[in-house]
Design a protein around this motif. Structure first.
Motif, PDB file in Angstrom:
ATOM      1  N   THR A 230       0.946  -1.322  -0.153  1.00 49.70           N
ATOM      2  CA  THR A 230       0.158  -0.014   0.078  1.00 49.70           C
ATOM      3  C   THR A 230       0.983   1.205  -0.024  1.00 49.70           C
ATOM      4  O   THR A 230       0.072   2.323  -0.162  1.00 49.70           O
ATOM      5  N   GLY A 231       2.031   1.062   0.137  1.00 50.41           N
ATOM      6  CA  GLY A 231       3.035   2.257   0.458  1.00 50.41           C
ATOM      7  C   GLY A 231       2.717   3.019   1.302  1.00 50.41           C
ATOM      8  O   GLY A 231       3.423   4.076   1.694  1.00 50.41           O
ATOM      9  N   ARG A 232       2.300   2.630   2.426  1.00 44.88           N
ATOM     10  CA  ARG A 232       2.197   3.175   3.875  1.00 44.88           C
ATOM     11  C   ARG A 232       3.237   2.572   4.740  1.00 44.88           C
ATOM     12  O   ARG A 232       3.819   1.309   4.350  1.00 44.88           O
ATOM     13  N   THR A 233       3.457   3.115   5.831  1.00 50.44           N
ATOM     14  CA  THR A 233       4.409   2.554   6.935  1.00 50.44           C
ATOM     15  C   THR A 233       3.781   1.575   7.518  1.00 50.44           C
ATOM     16  O   THR A 233       2.802   1.487   7.903  1.00 50.44           O
ATOM     17  N   LYS A 234       4.600   0.564   8.305  1.00 50.28           N
ATOM     18  CA  LYS A 234       4.227  -0.227   9.361  1.00 50.28           C
ATOM     19  C   LYS A 234       3.594   0.440  10.564  1.00 50.28           C
ATOM     20  O   LYS A 234       2.733   0.080  11.283  1.00 50.28           O
ATOM     21  N   ALA A 235       4.316   1.561  10.735  1.00 55.23           N
ATOM     22  CA  ALA A 235       3.995   2.464  12.153  1.00 55.23           C
ATOM     23  C   ALA A 235       2.735   2.958  11.879  1.00 55.23           C
ATOM     24  O   ALA A 235       1.773   2.944  12.628  1.00 55.23           O
TER      25      ALA A 235
ATOM     26  N   GLU B 179      -3.182   2.501  13.436  1.00 53.31           N
ATOM     27  CA  GLU B 179      -4.582   2.257  13.213  1.00 53.31           C
ATOM     28  C   GLU B 179      -4.867   1.131  14.185  1.00 53.31           C
ATOM     29  O   GLU B 179      -6.082   1.253  14.551  1.00 53.31           O
ATOM     30  N   ILE B 180      -4.285   0.159  14.054  1.00 51.29           N
ATOM     31  CA  ILE B 180      -4.737  -1.174  14.801  1.00 51.29           C
ATOM     32  C   ILE B 180      -4.956  -0.810  16.220  1.00 51.29           C
ATOM     33  O   ILE B 180      -5.835  -1.090  16.838  1.00 51.29           O
ATOM     34  N   ILE B 181      -3.901  -0.192  16.836  1.00 48.94           N
ATOM     35  CA  ILE B 181      -4.155   0.196  18.439  1.00 48.94           C
ATOM     36  C   ILE B 181      -5.184   1.114  18.355  1.00 48.94           C
ATOM     37  O   ILE B 181      -6.051   0.943  19.481  1.00 48.94           O
ATOM     38  N   ASP B 182      -5.451   2.244  17.633  1.00 48.52           N
ATOM     39  CA  ASP B 182      -6.554   3.261  17.815  1.00 48.52           C
ATOM     40  C   ASP B 182      -7.845   2.529  17.778  1.00 48.52           C
ATOM     41  O   ASP B 182      -8.678   2.725  18.631  1.00 48.52           O
ATOM     42  N   HIS B 183      -8.101   1.625  16.866  1.00 47.21           N
ATOM     43  CA  HIS B 183      -9.376   1.102  16.642  1.00 47.21           C
ATOM     44  C   HIS B 183      -9.548  -0.161  17.581  1.00 47.21           C
ATOM     45  O   HIS B 183     -10.732  -0.280  18.218  1.00 47.21           O
TER      46      HIS B 183
ATOM     47  N   LEU C 270      -8.231  -0.318  20.613  1.00 48.25           N
ATOM     48  CA  LEU C 270      -8.313   0.381  22.093  1.00 48.25           C
ATOM     49  C   LEU C 270      -9.864   0.801  22.016  1.00 48.25           C
ATOM     50  O   LEU C 270     -10.212   0.360  23.340  1.00 48.25           O
ATOM     51  N   THR C 271     -10.449   1.388  21.118  1.00 49.55           N
ATOM     52  CA  THR C 271     -11.648   1.936  21.259  1.00 49.55           C
ATOM     53  C   THR C 271     -12.519   0.584  21.585  1.00 49.55           C
ATOM     54  O   THR C 271     -13.661   0.734  22.200  1.00 49.55           O
ATOM     55  N   ASP C 272     -12.452  -0.500  20.755  1.00 46.52           N
ATOM     56  CA  ASP C 272     -13.319  -1.666  20.853  1.00 46.52           C
ATOM     57  C   ASP C 272     -12.958  -2.098  22.587  1.00 46.52           C
ATOM     58  O   ASP C 272     -14.167  -2.406  22.955  1.00 46.52           O
ATOM     59  N   LEU C 273     -11.835  -2.181  22.801  1.00 43.01           N
ATOM     60  CA  LEU C 273     -11.901  -2.732  23.915  1.00 43.01           C
ATOM     61  C   LEU C 273     -12.224  -1.960  25.090  1.00 43.01           C
ATOM     62  O   LEU C 273     -12.753  -2.242  26.049  1.00 43.01           O
ATOM     63  N   GLU C 274     -12.115  -0.637  24.922  1.00 44.31           N
ATOM     64  CA  GLU C 274     -12.766   0.348  25.962  1.00 44.31           C
ATOM     65  C   GLU C 274     -14.418   0.271  26.036  1.00 44.31           C
ATOM     66  O   GLU C 274     -15.013  -0.098  26.980  1.00 44.31           O
ATOM     67  N   ASP C 275     -15.018  -0.003  24.709  1.00 50.92           N
ATOM     68  CA  ASP C 275     -16.500  -0.170  24.694  1.00 50.92           C
ATOM     69  C   ASP C 275     -16.626  -1.513  25.364  1.00 50.92           C
ATOM     70  O   ASP C 275     -17.521  -1.510  26.123  1.00 50.92           O
ATOM     71  N   TYR C 276     -16.192  -2.411  25.142  1.00 52.78           N
ATOM     72  CA  TYR C 276     -16.336  -3.807  25.981  1.00 52.78           C
ATOM     73  C   TYR C 276     -16.209  -3.857  27.333  1.00 52.78           C
ATOM     74  O   TYR C 276     -17.167  -4.264  28.083  1.00 52.78           O
TER      75      TYR C 276
END
Length: 59
Positions: free
Chosen positions: A22-27, A32-36, A38-44
């Motif tokens: 995709t031409g994006r960085t691993k970082a 993105e993975i952490i932000d999304h 974390l939101t799911d974990l907080e909700d749960y």
């Protein structure tokens, strides 16, 4: 804030492939993975705490 994690080799390969495809960085994807995630974990977990208080008649 810098944080280090150790990934399973298969996970790192998938992340490398996604980033290079995709031409994006691993970082970028890790953030993105952490932000999304974390939101799911907080909700749960916060909902589970409220449910427990409701069951106990505290709320």
């Amino acid at each position: 804030m810098a944080t280090s994690i150790r990934l399973a080799p298969e996970t790192e390969q998938r992340l490398d492939f996604l980033a290079s495809s995709t031409g994006r960085t691993k970082a970028y994807y890790l953030r993105e993975i952490i932000d999304h995630g974390l939101t799911d974990l907080e909700d749960y977990y916060l909902a589970a705490e409220v449910l427990e208080r409701v069951r106990k008649g505290q709320e």
